[in-house]
Scaffold this active site. Structure first.
Site: not given
Ligand SMILES: *Cc1c(COP(=O)(O)O)cnc(C)c1O
Length: 434
Positions: A149, A250, A279
């Site tokens: 994700y 990520d 985050k």
């Molecule tokens: C939450 C998340 C995203 C997206 O971040 P947003 O601030 O919601 O756009 C991307 N990659 C990972 C691994 C995430 O947990």
């Protein structure tokens, strides 16, 4: 808050507001929050809930923290925002100095943006511009892991798991990327030839088309809450080098200690070419994300056409967000975050593992300050949310996954109560729905 006011908020919300991944009309009820402090979320009707979610990985220091409040307050008195084109300011510079210091060594060039998804799009653009500048414009596609994700914008969506991400709905507009099997080798276990074969075969055959591999290091979050072998990550790094492909990690969910390392790639002792964070970057206070890369990538992009990096958000490097992010990182460094995370890990293991014997439960797994109860069947969100709220806890499952990632400051009594409430409710899921 009085009942009439609460009803009014609920009514206007129900009539006009979309919530994340929800229906506008007749969706599940939402609860009005009045305030939050420490590990408690206070609902407008006076009920208090122990927070099990850190507001989706973010609020690691808990809510309404005096130090973070002060940082926002101080910055507010100075300026809340100023454009970043042609101007700079101490909050951004100090934050980025800190980020460069605490992230893996070769990462030295930083691009700030407003959300995780955008930081992923930015990472993808960096990789594309990099290969363009190297006169290899055919290298513009991406490889990602199934169950991954990476966010909800079009670029990020194209590298999300094609099934979970519901690609068929957007198939006409999404760029076709490559997907490889998600690692089956579990965290703490070695990773053998067949485990990595899907990735290595793909890179071997398509290296001329591929700009980068993008993955969530160690923990695949919203795509399945899977914890995989550090050895896989190590081998993925080697394969990227071998086939001349960039590695994007990520760390939006895993960054800042959640997995028991400051950044999850430290489990494998590797460093990426590009890294996304977001985050918990601001301790859950404001929306802010960053994409970090190496001097090799940033210099190469500069040398290509058009000689600049093609992205520039209006609210780039918002001073309030930068100030609170720096305060949050300094706070993390001052606290015993590693001991806190280890202690949470122990308590989660102790309390959640017994639930493995419940007929509703398929698997229980814990890593760092993340506890996951995987069920056989998806939960009924309306029913289970009501049960959680009635029991005084805030937990938000998705699909078959009931998971906990509390603020690091949670005490043993609250964490134990949280785990016990979750176990009781999971065990109450009627077998008729199984
Ligand atoms: C939450 C998340 C995203 C997206 O971040 P947003 O601030 O919601 O756009 C991307 N990659 C990972 C691994 C995430 O947990």
């Amino acid at each position: 808050m009085n009942l009439v006011d609460i009803k009014h908020l609920e009514q206007v919300d129900a009539n006009h507001i979309w919530h994340p991944y929800s229906a506008m009309h007749g969706g599940n009820p939402v609860y009005v929050v009045e305030s939050a402090k420490g590990t408690r979320i206070k609902l407008a009707d006076g009920r208090e809930l122990i927070d099990g979610m850190s507001s989706w990985w973010c609020a690691m220091h808990g809510y309404n923290h005096p130090v973070l409040n002060q940082a926002v307050h101080d910055q507010l008195g100075n300026m809340s925002h100023v454009m970043f084109g042609g101007l700079t300011h101490a909050p951004a510079v100090k934050l980025i100095e800190k980020l460069v210091e605490i992230t893996p060594e070769p990462l030295a060039s930083v691009f700030l943006s407003d959300s995780g998804s955008v930081s992923v799009d930015v990472a993808m653009k960096m990789a594309i511009q990099y290969w363009h500048a190297k006169d290899k414009p055919s290298k513009y596609r991406f490889v990602s892991l199934r169950n991954g994700y990476h966010g909800d914008t079009f670029g990020a969506m194209s590298v999300c798991d094609p099934v979970n991400g519901m690609h068929s709905l957007f198939s006409n507009v999404l760029v076709k990327q490559f997907f490889v099997d998600s690692p089956d080798c579990k965290f703490g276990e070695p990773c053998s030839e067949p485990d990595i074969a899907s990735l290595s075969n793909l890179l071997k055959t398509h290296q001329d088309d591929i700009a980068a591999v993008i993955l969530e290091p160690i923990v695949q979050g919203a795509g399945g809450m899977r914890f995989y072998s550090a050895d896989y990550l190590k081998q993925a790094r080697l394969l990227c080098d071998l086939y001349d492909v960039l590695l994007i990690t990520d760390e939006i969910a895993t960054g800042f200690g959640r997995t028991g390392k400051l950044f999850a790639c430290e489990h494998a002792d590797i460093s990426p070419d590009i890294m996304c964070i977001g985050k918990s970057l601001t301790g859950g206070y404001m929306t802010l994300a960053a994409t970090l890369t190496t001097l090799d990538v940033s210099r190469t992009i500069d040398q290509g056409i058009p000689g600049v990096f093609m992205h520039g958000p209006t609210f780039m490097a918002n001073p309030l967000a930068c100030a609170v992010a720096l305060a949050s990182i300094l706070l993390l460094e001052e606290t015993q975050w590693l001991e806190q995370v280890r202690s949470i890990e122990l308590i989660l293991k102790l309390n959640l593992r017994p639930f493995e014997s419940y007929i509703q439960v398929k698997d229980v797994r814990v890593l760092g300050a993340i506890g996951v109860i995987e069920l056989h069947e998806p939960v009924n969100m309306k029913w289970i949310t009501e049960q959680f709220v009635k029991s005084g806890v805030w937990v938000r499952p998705f699909g078959r996954l009931v998971y906990l990632m509390p603020p690091f400051i949670i005490n043993e009594a609250d964490l134990t109560a949280l785990c016990q409430a979750v176990g009781r409710i999971v065990n109450k899921i009627p077998s008729s729905v199984l």
